[in-house]
Design a protein around this motif. Structure first.
Motif, PDB file in Angstrom:
ATOM      1  N   TYR A   1     -24.538 -21.632  55.368  1.00  0.00           N
ATOM      2  CA  TYR A   1     -24.846 -21.715  53.936  1.00  0.00           C
ATOM      3  C   TYR A   1     -24.785 -23.173  53.457  1.00  0.00           C
ATOM      4  O   TYR A   1     -25.700 -23.647  52.787  1.00  0.00           O
TER       5      TYR A   1
ATOM      6  N   ASP B   1     -20.852 -18.269  58.749  1.00  0.00           N
ATOM      7  CA  ASP B   1     -21.535 -18.151  57.459  1.00  0.00           C
ATOM      8  C   ASP B   1     -21.375 -19.386  56.584  1.00  0.00           C
ATOM      9  O   ASP B   1     -22.348 -19.870  56.010  1.00  0.00           O
TER      10      ASP B   1
ATOM     11  N   TYR C   1     -30.554 -15.831  58.312  1.00  0.00           N
ATOM     12  CA  TYR C   1     -29.166 -16.006  57.874  1.00  0.00           C
ATOM     13  C   TYR C   1     -29.069 -16.971  56.707  1.00  0.00           C
ATOM     14  O   TYR C   1     -28.359 -16.715  55.734  1.00  0.00           O
TER      15      TYR C   1
ATOM     16  N   LEU D   1     -27.768 -15.309  53.368  1.00  0.00           N
ATOM     17  CA  LEU D   1     -26.439 -15.763  52.933  1.00  0.00           C
ATOM     18  C   LEU D   1     -26.519 -16.346  51.530  1.00  0.00           C
ATOM     19  O   LEU D   1     -25.648 -16.094  50.692  1.00  0.00           O
TER      20      LEU D   1
ATOM     21  N   LYS E   1     -20.142 -10.456  55.676  1.00  0.00           N
ATOM     22  CA  LYS E   1     -20.008 -11.578  56.610  1.00  0.00           C
ATOM     23  C   LYS E   1     -21.041 -11.325  57.702  1.00  0.00           C
ATOM     24  O   LYS E   1     -20.941 -10.365  58.442  1.00  0.00           O
TER      25      LYS E   1
ATOM     26  N   THR F   1     -22.138 -13.680  60.094  1.00  0.00           N
ATOM     27  CA  THR F   1     -21.784 -14.349  61.348  1.00  0.00           C
ATOM     28  C   THR F   1     -20.399 -14.973  61.175  1.00  0.00           C
ATOM     29  O   THR F   1     -19.934 -15.134  60.036  1.00  0.00           O
TER      30      THR F   1
END
Length: 171
Positions: free
Chosen positions: A72, A68, A143, A147, A63, A65
């Motif tokens: 995403y 997530d 991210y 992710l 994980k 943040t």
């Protein structure tokens, strides 16, 4: 990791000087080398920690943040055709790509802390951070891509190929 320490030729005084100014408005700076060095050190340290985590933990369980799922989902809705296994710099930095990425990034301005920080991203998911395999992107782009790599199983190969390394800070 194959990357050399960014801070190898920089003393504590220079790092402290650079760190003390990071909270000031960006308009106050030209190309202040001490600030650039601090950003480079921070980006390298983040990359080092993240890669060591990938070497140690099942990426699907990570994980990154509290947001997530939103990151995403928004990434895959906005960029459904980007293959994140081997990125091309143009997908992130061409004038056309910047026009598309800017609104995506700004969606997370008040949601993700440090969303615009310079962060290193591996171009090829199966390799480690190196000069040839790294690009500087915003934290929210990092991210979004990582992710996707984690959720889509692309980073699963890292644990079998690489072992965690000691931090460059402790060397």
């Amino acid at each position: 990791m194959a990357m050399a320490s960014v801070s190898g030729d920089v003393g504590a005084d220079e790092l402290l000087a650079g760190a003390s100014v990071l909270s000031r408005p960006a308009e106050e700076f030209g190309n202040d080398p001490s600030v650039e060095i601090v950003w480079a050190v921070k980006a390298f340290e983040h990359a080092e920690v993240y890669f060591n985590i990938l070497c140690s933990v099942d990426p699907k369980l990570l994980k990154l943040t509290p947001h997530d799922e939103d990151i995403y989902r928004a990434f895959r809705e906005e960029f459904p055709d980007i293959r994140v296994d081997k990125l091309d710099e143009d997908q992130l930095k061409s004038p056309e790509a910047k026009e598309k990425w800017r609104p995506f990034c700004e969606k997370f301005k008040d949601v993700v802390e440090d969303y615009s920080f310079g962060t290193l991203l591996r171009l090829d998911h199966s390799g480690e951070y190196s000069e040839q395999n790294s690009i500087l992107v915003t934290r929210i782009q990092f991210y979004a891509v990582e992710l996707s790599r984690n959720r889509e199983g692309l980073n699963d190969c890292i644990r079998s190929k690489f072992k965690p390394q000691k931090s460059s800070k402790s060397q």
